[in-house]
Design an enzyme around this catalytic site. Sequence first.
Site, PDB file in Angstrom:
ATOM      1  N   SER A  96      38.147  37.353  42.999  1.00  0.00           N
ATOM      2  CA  SER A  96      36.732  37.543  43.289  1.00  0.00           C
ATOM      3  C   SER A  96      35.975  36.211  43.115  1.00  0.00           C
ATOM      4  CB  SER A  96      36.170  38.654  42.405  1.00  0.00           C
ATOM      5  OG  SER A  96      34.914  39.077  42.847  1.00  0.00           O
ATOM      6  N   ASN A 120      41.135  38.894  46.591  1.00  0.00           N
ATOM      7  CA  ASN A 120      39.857  39.565  46.828  1.00  0.00           C
ATOM      8  C   ASN A 120      38.712  38.544  46.881  1.00  0.00           C
ATOM      9  OD1 ASN A 120      41.660  41.525  44.978  1.00  0.00           O
ATOM     10  ND2 ASN A 120      40.541  42.727  46.503  1.00  0.00           N
ATOM     11  N   HIS A 241      38.995  46.551  45.307  1.00  0.00           N
ATOM     12  CA  HIS A 241      38.658  45.204  44.847  1.00  0.00           C
ATOM     13  C   HIS A 241      39.492  44.730  43.659  1.00  0.00           C
ATOM     14  CE1 HIS A 241      36.153  41.663  44.770  1.00  0.00           C
ATOM     15  NE2 HIS A 241      35.860  41.846  43.493  1.00  0.00           N
TER      16      HIS A 241
END
Length: 263
Positions: A96, A120, A241
């Site tokens: 992320s 992700n 995610h």
Amino acid sequence: MISKTQQLSNNRIAHYLEQGEGEPLILIHGVGMQAEAWYPQMDFFSKHYCVISVDMPGHGQSSKLADNASLQDFVEWTIEFITVLNLGAVNLAGHSMGSLITTGVSVTRPDLVKRMAVLNGVYRRTAQARQAVIQRAEELKQGHIDVETPLQRWFGESEIERIASAKVKSWLENVDLAGYTTAYSAFAHGDEVYADGWADIRCPALVLTGTDDPNSTVEMTRKMAGQTRHGTAIVIENERHMVNLTAPDQVNQAMQNWLQTQP
């Protein structure tokens, strides 16, 4: 697993977990998480690698950056951390926001990165998606932290997802609000900062997401991997995610293949 701290410039502290011996693998988590958020990968890869999972600034036990810190500031902090460890070029993986940091380090200091992995990650959000994440960043600045919405977005009802969700909920509920807010703002505005640099990345690059992640889309993943000379896109079906926690076997296998790629 050993808990360690490293002194950085300006009296800042970097806290990290270290496990195993061998070639270094450094892991960078996402906003609101902490070093422990890579627990399936630490357990798996520490059998053959020196795995270092670091608390991002303002998370866990690492010192905060200034309230107005940008993604570039987080990248510079990470460059200093890697440099101070004096390990030479490392295998660097991020999830992320950690993937944006990983990209920034790989673009800015390619001499420090032997291989890079983006899990992700985000790349050139649509205007609508960017506005939504900026709005969440602004809400955080007003002191409003919503824990339940991301949990519902990230996790289903399987046993492995319930276990991961409980851990993530605990991390989000105990995160330093100021550190979280600063990081989220940098994340919200950071999807294009190093986007043009993908074409200059020469090391083996793994780019991975799940089909059911609406923020790190399959299209983003394939575009990132396609921009670089040695990019591999991996898409895991029916995953969201937090794929490194909810599909650890598939993620670990993809990362193992990546780590065995000749730079």
